[in-house]
Scaffold this active site. Structure first.
Site, PDB file in Angstrom:
ATOM      1  N   ASP A 231       0.878  -1.168   0.000  1.00 52.92           N
ATOM      2  CA  ASP A 231       0.000   0.000   0.000  1.00 52.92           C
ATOM      3  C   ASP A 231       0.922   1.227   0.000  1.00 52.92           C
ATOM      4  O   ASP A 231       2.099   1.130   0.349  1.00 52.92           O
ATOM      5  CB  ASP A 231      -0.939   0.004   1.213  1.00 52.92           C
ATOM      6  CG  ASP A 231      -2.100   0.991   0.997  1.00 52.92           C
ATOM      7  OD1 ASP A 231      -2.050   1.773   0.020  1.00 52.92           O
ATOM      8  OD2 ASP A 231      -3.056   0.995   1.800  1.00 52.92           O
TER       9      ASP A 231
HETATM   10  C1  BGC Z   1      -4.795   3.669   0.307  1.00 48.81           C
HETATM   11  C2  BGC Z   1      -5.005   2.721  -0.866  1.00 48.81           C
HETATM   12  C3  BGC Z   1      -4.811   3.471  -2.153  1.00 48.81           C
HETATM   13  C4  BGC Z   1      -3.435   4.105  -2.170  1.00 48.81           C
HETATM   14  C5  BGC Z   1      -3.152   4.902  -3.421  1.00 48.81           C
HETATM   15  C6  BGC Z   1      -3.481   4.410   0.210  1.00 48.81           C
HETATM   16  O1  BGC Z   1      -3.361   5.391   1.182  1.00 48.81           O
HETATM   17  O2  BGC Z   1      -4.831   2.936   1.506  1.00 48.81           O
HETATM   18  O3  BGC Z   1      -6.282   2.156  -0.809  1.00 48.81           O
HETATM   19  O4  BGC Z   1      -4.981   2.613  -3.243  1.00 48.81           O
HETATM   20  O5  BGC Z   1      -3.328   4.982  -1.071  1.00 48.81           O
HETATM   21  O6  BGC Z   1      -3.896   6.060  -3.446  1.00 48.81           O
END
Ligand code: BGC
Length: 840
Positions: A231
């Site tokens: 993530d």
């Molecule tokens: C979120 C994800 C997301 C990623 C990219 C993260 O902070 O938890 O769900 O896909 O950011 O934006």
């Protein structure tokens, strides 16, 4: 299971392979042009495409290109419609391709452990089977369009509080049965090309470098052969992660992790073979999807219609006294409530979509044959009381036959990065409802929220229709239901407790310290309420319609159940037939098993008076349990009870079936086909294994004390010590509140002040929310190379009170890193033969 190392990988140096373990920038992977390997563009998010137009900045200071905002996953889950999920996935795939996106970062299918979870609106359900089945269809729909899907956040990512440093402490049976099963279904059924690990740790290890999770389960057991991505900013120790099958870091730590990876290969702590496999996996994703056409065009009109259809199919009718709904043509309606004019239709965070169009209820009512007498705001979203607004609403509604009162949760209540503090609807809205009801108005509440709320005021309205977060076309879709053009057929994909105290995680969620203790075990949502027969406001699976249905002649066979469903109402309608199983109460058992678990479901549309024979098949998930001692899925021989009906509580027992050869079967007991258990062994019950786990056996988990939980957890090292003393690379920025340096404490106070200010404006500041829970480590992981680990250590020296030493070091390291980054960037571009610099 990894794709065999491909030819191209053998042509890469260790340095290049290490560089391919992280992104080029916020959204793109690194290309290797000399080998014809292009860069992939990844974008959020689950219910629409969020492709930023200019420079990418993660949480969206720069607006994204317009795309269809479909209802969020929590909403579509209420449709229980796998075909609809597939259609929405397909439309998402089409839009991604049109916008030049290779990978959609979704669907998100974490389990709703508590109604307070800040991101509940983005997830499907509290039930892993329903989540998995719907998410699998999204993935198939997306990937059918030549775009990769990336299910997330794997796994046990149940709270937003301290989401990047929190340790989910969860016993193995619960982890497998509740938190991993949905992901398993998606992998087995839909073969996603990418997978995103979550920010949190599980039992002491970050998910991205968790060998059990990534290597043993995801790859070896389920057969996933794509690329695993962190993530955003969630990478920790890159070599370790690469060794166990994870490790591809996004967004970009610049070339910060590269020397560490190269050194690990040289020293032997990371095998070059593992690094080769990771690169091959990434290349294989690129090979398996065509370059997106990036035409910029998709069928905006058709997708808007699909968004409307999806929203309408997901509306849940929760109350309809005296059949006030559907509204007859010509009914005089007054529209009241801030949400009628400014719809609440999606959640805040990385999933935020810039919709192609947006229609409010105040506008959409003109399309109907209702007579609109006017609109009154009634309340403000910030929760502040206003008698003036109430009076205005009272005045307006006096001339209407029916008041449509648009209530719900505001943007601040449901956002990525923060959990909710309570389940209430703001008081000023409730006061307004009461004032209208006291004045004798016939009130239909039209509700918007992405997660369960309490509703002690429910009997003050005549009807309540819940639209959840219904996307850009939610308002007209709601009128389709209110006027009867569409018969409501949504069913709740989560339990509505009477009060927060009635949930199994009450008092224990969100965890504020290092460890989130999953003491409730598998008793999440209805698995808890049905096991102890707790009172609920609405049970899992509940929803009314304008038609009504009866069930008859149910038969349990060796491969499933069949039942006759009759529409006994006077309107056409759709029923969602739900099948649950539980251990026969009189049976000896040696396993912890909730009273009922969802085994299957099927939607059937019937004309008034029509009947249909509906069959729901058992499958490999129906009877199994995870045996921790054996480390395997097993089935316990004996008798199981089968329930069928319109929701978990009203599902009636329709028969007993017997599992495993040699089991005592009585008259009318059907024997389940052994072929269902090919992948697992059938074992005899051993009641001794429940000794000392009595509250887990009964489901009365609020009585579980620490000893009983420890017995279930069977892994004391899963708990991590509470951090104290000087701040470390693992501390979050909010820990500066207790830092030695007054400067650091001051910085944190400023950040806090800014957060409060943004809250007062009613708009969550996502970047600030993100920063406050971010560990110091992520400064380096997200800086695109501006900072490296050594610099973060210098920052920590400052934070821990060594201002001069830290600052001196930081300046030196800044220049050193700058030179090193430049050199590595150039070296990689030369080696890879990259002419073009990606610039997003
Ligand atoms: C979120 C994800 C997301 C990623 C990219 C993260 O902070 O938890 O769900 O896909 O950011 O934006």
């Amino acid at each position: 299971m990894s794709p065999s190392t491909d030819e191209r990988v053998t042509k890469l140096s260790v340095f290049e392979k290490a560089a391919l373990q992280s992104g080029e920038n916020t959204w793109q992977t690194r290309p290797v042009e000399r080998l014809g390997v292009r860069s992939l563009f990844l974008s959020d998010g689950p219910h629409g495409i969020r492709k930023q137009a200019g420079t990418g900045d993660h949480l969206g200071l720069n607006a994204s290109l317009p795309s269809t905002c479909f209802p969020t996953a929590a909403t579509i889950a209420n449709s229980w419609d796998v075909g609809l999920a597939h259609q929405v996935g397909k439309a998402l795939g089409e839009e991604a391709s049109a916008l030049g996106v290779d990978v959609i970062l979704g669907p998100g299918l974490n389990i709703k452990r508590s109604p307070l979870g800040g991101r509940s609106f983005e997830y499907f359900s509290e039930d892993p089977y329903l989540s998995g089945k719907l998410a699998a269809q999204y993935v198939m729909g997306i990937q059918g369009e030549g775009v990769a899907a990336c299910p997330k956040h794997y796994a046990a990512n149940s709270q937003e509080t301290n989401r990047m440093t929190n340790n989910s402490v969860v016993d193995m049976q619960t982890l497998r049965e509740v938190y991993l099963t949905g992901f398993e279904i998606v992998v087995r059924e839909a073969k996603p090309l990418m997978f995103m690990t979550s920010y949190n740790l599980i039992n002491g290890t970050y998910t991205n470098q968790n060998a059990l999770l990534v290597k043993d389960i995801l790859r070896d057991e389920w057969g996933f052969d794509g690329a695993v991505v962190t993530d955003w900013g969630g990478g920790d120790q890159a070599p370790w992660a690469a060794e166990v099958g994870g490790g591809f870091e996004m967004p970009s730590p610049g070339f910060g992790s590269v020397p560490t990876l190269v050194q690990a290969v040289r020293q032997g702590s990371l095998s070059e073979r593992a690094l080769d496999e990771r690169v091959s996996e990434l290349f294989s994703v690129i090979d398996r999807i065509p370059k997106p056409e990036a035409s910029g065009h998709f069928d905006v009109e058709a997708h808007n219609e699909l968004a409307r259809e999806a929203a309408a199919q997901s509306v849940v009718l929760l109350r309809n006294e005296k059949s006030i709904l559907p509204l007859r043509s010509g009914t005089k309606v007054a529209l009241v409530g801030d949400f009628a004019e400014t719809p609440r239709y999606q959640g805040a965070g990385s999933s935020l979509v810039n919709p192609t169009r947006l229609v409010s209820a105040v506008t959409a009512v003109a399309e109907t044959d209702l007579e609109m007498v006017g609109y009154a705001r009634g309340f403000t979203r910030d929760g502040k009381p206003s008698q003036e607004l109430v009076d205005e609403a009272l005045k307006l509604t006096g001339t209407a036959d029916v008041t449509l009162l648009y209530m719900g949760l505001d943007e601040l209540s449901e956002t990525e990065g923060a959990d909710r503090s309570c389940m209430n609807v703001p008081d000023n809205q409730v006061r307004l409802l009461e004032a209208l009801a006291d004045a004798g108005r016939r009130v239909v509440v039209v509700f918007s929220a992405g997660s369960a709320t309490t509703m002690p005021w429910l009997d003050r309205c005549e009807a309540l229709v819940h639209g959840y977060l219904s996307g850009q076309a939610g308002a007209p879709a709601m009128f389709d239901v209110l006027t009867g053009a569409v018969n409501p057929s949504g069913r709740l994909a989560e339990t509505y407790p009477l009060a927060l105290e009635d949930t199994s995680t009450a008092g224990n969620f969100p965890a504020l310290g290092k460890n989130a203790e999953y003491r409730e075990g598998p008793y999440v949502g209805y698995r808890y309420t049905e096991s102890i027969n707790a009172p609920v406001l609405f049970p899992f699976g509940f929803g009314l319609g304008y038609a009504s249905f009866s069930y008859s002649d149910a038969e349990v066979g060796e491969r499933g159940i069949s039942v006759t469903v009759t529409n006994v109402g006077d309107r056409d309608g759709t029923e969602t037939v739900q099948v649950y199983v539980g251990r026969d109460q009189h049976e000896r058992t040696g396993i912890i098993r909730p009273a009922r678990t969802l085994a299957g479901f099927l939607k059937v549309t019937l004309k008034a008076g029509e009947s249909a024979r509906v069959s729901v098949a058992f499958d490999e998930y129906t009877f199994r349990h995870f045996c921790v001692n054996a480390g395997k899925w097993q089935v316990e021989a004996g008798l199981f009870e089968v329930f069928v009906g319109p929701n978990v509580r009203d599902a009636r027992s329709v028969g007993i079936c017997s599992v495993g050869e040699g089991t005592n079967t009585g008259e009318g007991v059907s024997v389940v086909d052994n072929a269902l258990f090919e992948r697992m062994s059938v074992v005899q019950p051993d009641p001794n294994s429940l000794l000392g786990l009595e509250n887990y056996a009964s489901g009365d988990v609020k009585k579980v004390d620490r000893d009983e939980w420890m017995r279930l957890l069977d892994n004391p090292s899963a708990l991590m010590p509470t951090p104290e003393g000087p701040l470390t690379i693992e501390s979050s920025l909010s820990d500066m509140a207790r830092a030695d340096s007054s400067l650091a404490r001051f910085v944190w106070r400023r950040m806090e002040g800014m957060l409060r200010k943004s809250e007062a404006k009613g708009v969550p500041d996502l970047n600030l929310l993100f920063l406050s829970s971010m560990p110091f480590r992520s400064i380096f992981k997200m800086s695109g190379g501006m900072a490296n680990e050594a610099m973060v250590e210098s920052i920590l020296l400052i934070v821990n009170g060594h201002f001069f030493r830290g600052t001196g070091q930081l300046i030196g390291r800044f220049f050193k890193n700058n030179r090193a980054q430049k050199r590595m960037r150039q070296e990689f571009a030369n080696l890879a033969g990259n002419q073009s610099q990606t610039n997003h």
